[in-house]
Each structure stands twice: as structure tokens, then as C-alpha cells.
Write a protein that holds these residues in place. Structure first.
Motif, PDB file in Angstrom:
ATOM      1  N   ALA A  10     -12.954 -27.391  -6.243  1.00  0.00           N
ATOM      2  CA  ALA A  10     -13.648 -25.701  -6.747  1.00  0.00           C
ATOM      3  C   ALA A  10     -15.035 -25.620  -5.982  1.00  0.00           C
ATOM      4  CB  ALA A  10     -13.952 -26.321  -7.946  1.00  0.00           C
ATOM      5  N   CYS A  11     -15.220 -24.879  -6.097  1.00  0.00           N
ATOM      6  CA  CYS A  11     -16.714 -24.959  -4.811  1.00  0.00           C
ATOM      7  C   CYS A  11     -17.469 -23.539  -5.519  1.00  0.00           C
ATOM      8  CB  CYS A  11     -16.457 -25.029  -3.647  1.00  0.00           C
ATOM      9  SG  CYS A  11     -16.374 -23.682  -2.843  1.00  0.00           S
ATOM     10  N   SER A  12     -19.382 -23.991  -5.149  1.00  0.00           N
ATOM     11  CA  SER A  12     -19.736 -22.478  -4.664  1.00  0.00           C
ATOM     12  C   SER A  12     -20.248 -22.131  -3.732  1.00  0.00           C
ATOM     13  CB  SER A  12     -20.877 -22.527  -6.136  1.00  0.00           C
ATOM     14  OG  SER A  12     -21.857 -21.272  -6.040  1.00  0.00           O
ATOM     15  N   ALA A  13     -20.097 -21.165  -3.054  1.00  0.00           N
ATOM     16  CA  ALA A  13     -20.772 -21.089  -1.996  1.00  0.00           C
ATOM     17  C   ALA A  13     -22.422 -20.770  -1.816  1.00  0.00           C
ATOM     18  CB  ALA A  13     -19.753 -19.512  -0.880  1.00  0.00           C
ATOM     19  N   LEU A  14     -22.562 -19.640  -2.962  1.00  0.00           N
ATOM     20  CA  LEU A  14     -23.945 -19.616  -3.339  1.00  0.00           C
ATOM     21  C   LEU A  14     -25.034 -20.512  -3.323  1.00  0.00           C
ATOM     22  CD1 LEU A  14     -23.804 -15.779  -5.141  1.00  0.00           C
ATOM     23  CD2 LEU A  14     -24.498 -16.410  -3.029  1.00  0.00           C
ATOM     24  N   LYS A  15     -24.394 -21.481  -4.511  1.00  0.00           N
ATOM     25  CA  LYS A  15     -25.361 -22.618  -4.846  1.00  0.00           C
ATOM     26  C   LYS A  15     -25.013 -23.844  -4.169  1.00  0.00           C
ATOM     27  CE  LYS A  15     -26.136 -21.520  -9.609  1.00  0.00           C
ATOM     28  NZ  LYS A  15     -26.478 -20.763  -9.425  1.00  0.00           N
ATOM     29  N   GLY A  16     -24.429 -23.797  -2.980  1.00  0.00           N
ATOM     30  CA  GLY A  16     -24.035 -24.780  -2.405  1.00  0.00           C
ATOM     31  C   GLY A  16     -23.000 -25.939  -2.467  1.00  0.00           C
ATOM     32  N   LEU A  17     -22.520 -26.287  -3.574  1.00  0.00           N
ATOM     33  CA  LEU A  17     -21.790 -26.700  -5.083  1.00  0.00           C
ATOM     34  C   LEU A  17     -20.081 -26.940  -3.318  1.00  0.00           C
ATOM     35  CD1 LEU A  17     -22.968 -26.531  -8.248  1.00  0.00           C
ATOM     36  CD2 LEU A  17     -24.272 -27.630  -6.652  1.00  0.00           C
ATOM     37  N   GLY A  18     -20.197 -28.152  -3.840  1.00  0.00           N
ATOM     38  CA  GLY A  18     -18.908 -28.667  -3.212  1.00  0.00           C
ATOM     39  C   GLY A  18     -18.552 -28.449  -1.765  1.00  0.00           C
ATOM     40  N   LEU A  19     -19.200 -27.957  -0.870  1.00  0.00           N
ATOM     41  CA  LEU A  19     -18.976 -27.397   0.198  1.00  0.00           C
ATOM     42  C   LEU A  19     -18.362 -27.960   1.430  1.00  0.00           C
ATOM     43  CD1 LEU A  19     -20.994 -23.779   0.840  1.00  0.00           C
ATOM     44  CD2 LEU A  19     -18.338 -24.709  -0.410  1.00  0.00           C
ATOM     45  N   GLN A  20     -19.557 -29.647   1.290  1.00  0.00           N
ATOM     46  CA  GLN A  20     -19.773 -30.514   1.927  1.00  0.00           C
ATOM     47  C   GLN A  20     -18.484 -31.714   2.409  1.00  0.00           C
ATOM     48  OE1 GLN A  20     -22.064 -30.465   4.283  1.00  0.00           O
ATOM     49  NE2 GLN A  20     -21.292 -31.878   5.736  1.00  0.00           N
ATOM     50  N   GLN A  21     -18.248 -31.601   0.416  1.00  0.00           N
ATOM     51  CA  GLN A  21     -17.543 -33.041   0.511  1.00  0.00           C
ATOM     52  C   GLN A  21     -16.134 -31.864   0.588  1.00  0.00           C
ATOM     53  OE1 GLN A  21     -19.322 -31.111  -1.236  1.00  0.00           O
ATOM     54  NE2 GLN A  21     -20.202 -32.249  -3.362  1.00  0.00           N
ATOM     55  N   ALA A  22     -15.532 -31.077   0.560  1.00  0.00           N
ATOM     56  CA  ALA A  22     -14.296 -29.924   0.933  1.00  0.00           C
ATOM     57  C   ALA A  22     -14.151 -30.253   2.210  1.00  0.00           C
ATOM     58  CB  ALA A  22     -14.667 -28.789   0.131  1.00  0.00           C
ATOM     59  N   PHE A  23     -15.131 -30.097   2.888  1.00  0.00           N
ATOM     60  CA  PHE A  23     -14.904 -29.716   4.420  1.00  0.00           C
ATOM     61  C   PHE A  23     -14.460 -31.330   4.878  1.00  0.00           C
ATOM     62  CE2 PHE A  23     -15.602 -25.526   4.212  1.00  0.00           C
ATOM     63  CZ  PHE A  23     -14.494 -24.775   4.670  1.00  0.00           C
ATOM     64  N   MET A  24     -15.480 -32.930   4.295  1.00  0.00           N
ATOM     65  CA  MET A  24     -14.843 -34.181   4.463  1.00  0.00           C
ATOM     66  C   MET A  24     -13.516 -34.101   4.122  1.00  0.00           C
ATOM     67  SD  MET A  24     -17.715 -35.350   5.832  1.00  0.00           S
ATOM     68  CE  MET A  24     -18.177 -37.142   5.825  1.00  0.00           C
ATOM     69  N   SER A  25     -13.124 -33.586   2.675  1.00  0.00           N
ATOM     70  CA  SER A  25     -11.447 -33.661   2.727  1.00  0.00           C
ATOM     71  C   SER A  25     -10.836 -33.045   3.651  1.00  0.00           C
ATOM     72  CB  SER A  25     -11.791 -33.107   1.078  1.00  0.00           C
ATOM     73  OG  SER A  25     -12.480 -33.948   0.288  1.00  0.00           O
ATOM     74  N   VAL A  26     -11.105 -32.356   4.293  1.00  0.00           N
ATOM     75  CA  VAL A  26     -10.567 -31.162   5.076  1.00  0.00           C
ATOM     76  C   VAL A  26     -10.048 -31.759   6.453  1.00  0.00           C
ATOM     77  CG1 VAL A  26     -10.515 -29.776   6.853  1.00  0.00           C
ATOM     78  CG2 VAL A  26     -10.751 -28.846   4.531  1.00  0.00           C
ATOM     79  N   ASN A  27     -11.210 -32.723   6.808  1.00  0.00           N
ATOM     80  CA  ASN A  27     -10.671 -33.916   8.151  1.00  0.00           C
ATOM     81  C   ASN A  27      -9.686 -35.016   7.587  1.00  0.00           C
ATOM     82  OD1 ASN A  27     -11.507 -34.334  10.155  1.00  0.00           O
ATOM     83  ND2 ASN A  27     -12.741 -35.964   9.472  1.00  0.00           N
ATOM     84  N   LYS A  28      -9.871 -35.251   6.416  1.00  0.00           N
ATOM     85  CA  LYS A  28      -9.047 -36.431   6.109  1.00  0.00           C
ATOM     86  C   LYS A  28      -7.673 -35.917   6.055  1.00  0.00           C
ATOM     87  CE  LYS A  28     -12.368 -39.450   3.487  1.00  0.00           C
ATOM     88  NZ  LYS A  28     -13.213 -38.849   2.019  1.00  0.00           N
ATOM     89  N   LEU A  29      -7.646 -34.634   5.366  1.00  0.00           N
ATOM     90  CA  LEU A  29      -6.469 -33.917   5.204  1.00  0.00           C
ATOM     91  C   LEU A  29      -5.618 -34.042   6.789  1.00  0.00           C
ATOM     92  CD1 LEU A  29      -6.281 -31.468   2.528  1.00  0.00           C
ATOM     93  CD2 LEU A  29      -5.223 -33.890   2.596  1.00  0.00           C
ATOM     94  N   ILE A  30      -6.898 -33.623   7.351  1.00  0.00           N
ATOM     95  CA  ILE A  30      -6.269 -33.498   9.373  1.00  0.00           C
ATOM     96  C   ILE A  30      -6.290 -34.992   9.975  1.00  0.00           C
ATOM     97  CG2 ILE A  30      -6.742 -33.398  11.802  1.00  0.00           C
ATOM     98  CD1 ILE A  30      -9.023 -30.716  10.642  1.00  0.00           C
ATOM     99  N   LYS A  31      -6.503 -35.947   9.164  1.00  0.00           N
ATOM    100  CA  LYS A  31      -5.873 -37.104  10.196  1.00  0.00           C
ATOM    101  C   LYS A  31      -4.459 -37.554   9.707  1.00  0.00           C
ATOM    102  CE  LYS A  31     -11.183 -39.107  11.426  1.00  0.00           C
ATOM    103  NZ  LYS A  31     -12.144 -39.007  11.116  1.00  0.00           N
ATOM    104  N   LYS A  32      -4.883 -37.071   8.549  1.00  0.00           N
ATOM    105  CA  LYS A  32      -3.192 -37.946   7.520  1.00  0.00           C
ATOM    106  C   LYS A  32      -2.473 -37.260   7.854  1.00  0.00           C
ATOM    107  CE  LYS A  32      -5.355 -38.977   2.873  1.00  0.00           C
ATOM    108  NZ  LYS A  32      -4.883 -38.565   2.099  1.00  0.00           N
TER     109      LYS A  32
END
Length: 173
Positions: free
Chosen positions: A150-172
Motif C-alpha cells: 500500500a502507498c500514497s504518492a500524494l502523502k509520500g507514504l510507503g514509497l521508499q519502503q516499496a522500492f527498497m522491497s523492489v530492490n530486494k526482489l531484484i536481488k532474489k
């Protein structure tokens, strides 16, 4: 939007239906600001620094119906697909499910990790992660790593965490 500094940062494609919030999300990640956006014709690209050593090159591709046949031209060297849905608009989820299923049939995306971002979670009556996961038929994608956040682009919530997770998925993967 910024230019990619080096070809060493993995390429991530940001896709989703028009008005899901992709450009707002990318602008917020890159600048920390909410920017006025208009429908994307073509693409925006920027380099997202996750930490001192890690960055991702993020391509935000226009999501209007007329643009979707062109999505396949942006997936060369893609290391992860980030699919953005408007969690406050359940009537468009079936259309999003079809668009996602179609792009995931592309040979170049075989086995590529998928992150679904349930955007606009700050709005009342937004769908739950489970509802979105089931309606997008994510459990059927057994041939790839996938996550929903879940995220909110307007509020900036969850974005950084989501892309940290994307990076982990790429590594896996």
C-alpha cells in the motif's frame, strides 16, 4: 525528470492504467514534492537513490489505452515491473488485471519480479491489499516473485519502503 546517471543501476518499469498515480509517485520519490502532473504521453525516467550504494533507474510509462500496446517497447533490460493501481477505484481493477496479465505474457518479462503498488490508500474506502491481490489474480503468478504494498504518492507514504522491497526482489530473482 532526471537523467539516468549510469547504466549500472537496474531498470525498473512503472506501469499501470492512466490516473493510477505513476507520474505523481515518481516525482514524489525523486523530488520529495507533490508536483502537478498531466497524462504521460511517452515516458518519464529518473534515477532513484535508495542509499549511498544502490540506485534504480525508474521508467514511468504512459497508461492511457492508446499507449498500452507500446508498453512492450520499454521492457528491454527490465529487472522488475512495478504495477500501480488506484486502490480507491474498484471499477477499474478488472481493466488493470487484463492490462497486467497481457504485459506479463511478454517473453522479456519472463520470471521478472512484480511489485504491485496499491496507490491512493489515503483515500476513504480504498480496497485492501488482499482484495487487490485477489482481483488482480496475483496468486496465479507462480512463475515469479511478487509483492503488493500500500502507498500514497500524494502523502509520500510507503514509497521508499516499496522500492527498497523492489530492490530486494531484484536481488532474489
Amino acid at each position: 525528470m532526471g537523467q539516468a546517471r549510469s547504466s549500472t543501476s537496474p531498470q525498473v518499469i512503472l506501469m499501470g492504467l492512466d490516473s493510477a498515480g505513476k507520474s505523481t509517485l515518481l516525482a514524489r520519490l525523486l523530488t520529495g514534492q507533490v508536483m502537478e502532473t498531466s497524462p504521460t504521453i511517452g515516458f518519464n525516467v529518473g534515477t532513484l537513490d535508495l542509499d549511498k550504494k544502490t540506485s534504480l533507474t525508474v521508467w514511468d510509462v504512459g497508461g492511457q489505452k492508446s499507449m498500452r500496446p507500446n508498453w512492450r517497447y520499454y521492457i528491454d533490460d527490465c529487472k522488475a515491473l512495478v504495477f500501480v493501481v488506484d486502490s480507491s477505484n474498484p471499477t477499474r481493477i478488472p481493466e488493470a488485471q487484463k492490462a497486467l496479465k497481457k504485459v506479463l505474457t511478454e517473453e522479456k518479462l519472463r520470471g521478472i519480479p512484480l511489485m504491485v503498488l496499491a496507490n491512493k490508500k489515503d483515500l476513504p474506502n480504498s480496497m485492501t491489499i488482499r482484495e487487490i491481490s485477489n482481483q488482480l489474480d496475483l496468486p496465479s503468478y507462480t512463475d515469479r516473485l511478487w509483492e503488493v504494498q500500500a502507498c500514497s504518492a500524494l502523502k509520500g507514504l510507503g514509497l521508499q519502503q516499496a522500492f527498497m522491497s523492489v530492490n530486494k526482489l531484484i536481488k532474489k530473482s
